[in-house]
Scaffold this motif. Sequence first.
Motif, mmCIF file in Angstrom:
data_model
loop_
_atom_site.group_PDB
_atom_site.id
_atom_site.type_symbol
_atom_site.label_atom_id
_atom_site.label_comp_id
_atom_site.label_asym_id
_atom_site.label_seq_id
_atom_site.Cartn_x
_atom_site.Cartn_y
_atom_site.Cartn_z
ATOM 1 N N GLU A 119 -87.691 -5.280 40.607
ATOM 2 C CA GLU A 119 -86.248 -5.196 40.896
ATOM 3 C C GLU A 119 -85.967 -4.743 42.318
ATOM 4 N N GLU A 120 -86.795 -3.806 42.807
ATOM 5 C CA GLU A 120 -86.543 -3.279 44.146
ATOM 6 C C GLU A 120 -86.688 -4.393 45.192
ATOM 7 N N LYS A 163 -86.170 -7.561 44.742
ATOM 8 C CA LYS A 163 -85.011 -8.453 44.620
ATOM 9 C C LYS A 163 -83.827 -7.880 45.397
ATOM 10 N N LYS A 164 -83.619 -6.582 45.257
ATOM 11 C CA LYS A 164 -82.506 -5.925 45.966
ATOM 12 C C LYS A 164 -82.689 -6.046 47.474
ATOM 13 N N ARG A 165 -83.922 -5.813 47.935
ATOM 14 C CA ARG A 165 -84.181 -5.871 49.376
ATOM 15 C C ARG A 165 -84.048 -7.298 49.900
ATOM 16 N N LEU A 173 -82.007 -9.662 48.690
ATOM 17 C CA LEU A 173 -80.577 -9.989 48.782
ATOM 18 C C LEU A 173 -79.906 -9.207 49.909
ATOM 19 N N ALA A 174 -80.297 -7.949 50.089
ATOM 20 C CA ALA A 174 -79.720 -7.144 51.177
ATOM 21 C C ALA A 174 -80.043 -7.779 52.527
ATOM 22 N N ARG A 224 -77.888 -10.942 52.993
ATOM 23 C CA ARG A 224 -76.495 -10.578 53.306
ATOM 24 C C ARG A 224 -76.379 -10.032 54.722
ATOM 25 N N THR A 269 -84.468 -17.182 47.475
ATOM 26 C CA THR A 269 -83.053 -17.417 47.190
ATOM 27 C C THR A 269 -82.867 -18.841 46.654
ATOM 28 N N GLU A 311 -78.779 -10.869 41.545
ATOM 29 C CA GLU A 311 -80.235 -10.682 41.388
ATOM 30 C C GLU A 311 -80.806 -11.597 40.311
#
Length: 214
Positions: free
Chosen positions: A2-3, A5-7, A9-10, A13, A43, A54
């Motif tokens: 999960e971490e 995935k967050k990084r 997308l961040a 963005r 992505t 996510e």
Amino acid sequence: MEELKKRLLATGRELERLGLSTVGPAKGSCSVRDRHTNRVYITPSGKSYRDVGEEELVVTDLDGQLLEGSKPSVDLIFHRAIYRARPETGAVIHLHTPYATAFAILRQEIPVCMQALANTVGDAIPIAGFALPGTDELGANIVAAMKGRINAVLMANHGMVVAAPTPEEALSIAATVELAAQATIAARSIDVPTALTQEEIDGARGFYAKRFFN
Ligand SMILES: [Zn+2]
């Protein structure tokens, strides 16, 4: 994970916020690789990073076998080629930024005129031979241009691609490559720019504690 995935997308963005990634067909692509499982998170095609959740990220193995999600970016094939060839790589960013792409269209490498480029890449940004998107040839051309040590490449008549240990470092390198391309083009409109010597480039690399290098 999960971490990651967050990084991912961040990072996407932030690329949009900085104006390095646009919307539509010229958006580019972003991926991370979990070096423990060798899973690649990329992505999906078509959507702005702002609008991707996510749960929509595509997960594949290094062979391209789909594990989660659907419709990965067509660029997955060359992202996988880079991960296979460069085991230290944890993130790949591909962009169509105008100044780097100007060099790519001219099929001219970006010379090391700017000290920040010596720090982050440590070499001129080479040209990878032209190949159509979605082909194995494109990945092979990129990997060949990287010569096992260069973290950024211009894809002929297409754009740039950057490989780095983390998505944050890949973003930093990509932004530096675009800025160096812009500054070099601006300098050329005034006179002939002075490129750094190999000794000066090597000195800058050492100064930067080899953070971006193998
Ligand atoms: Zn592209």
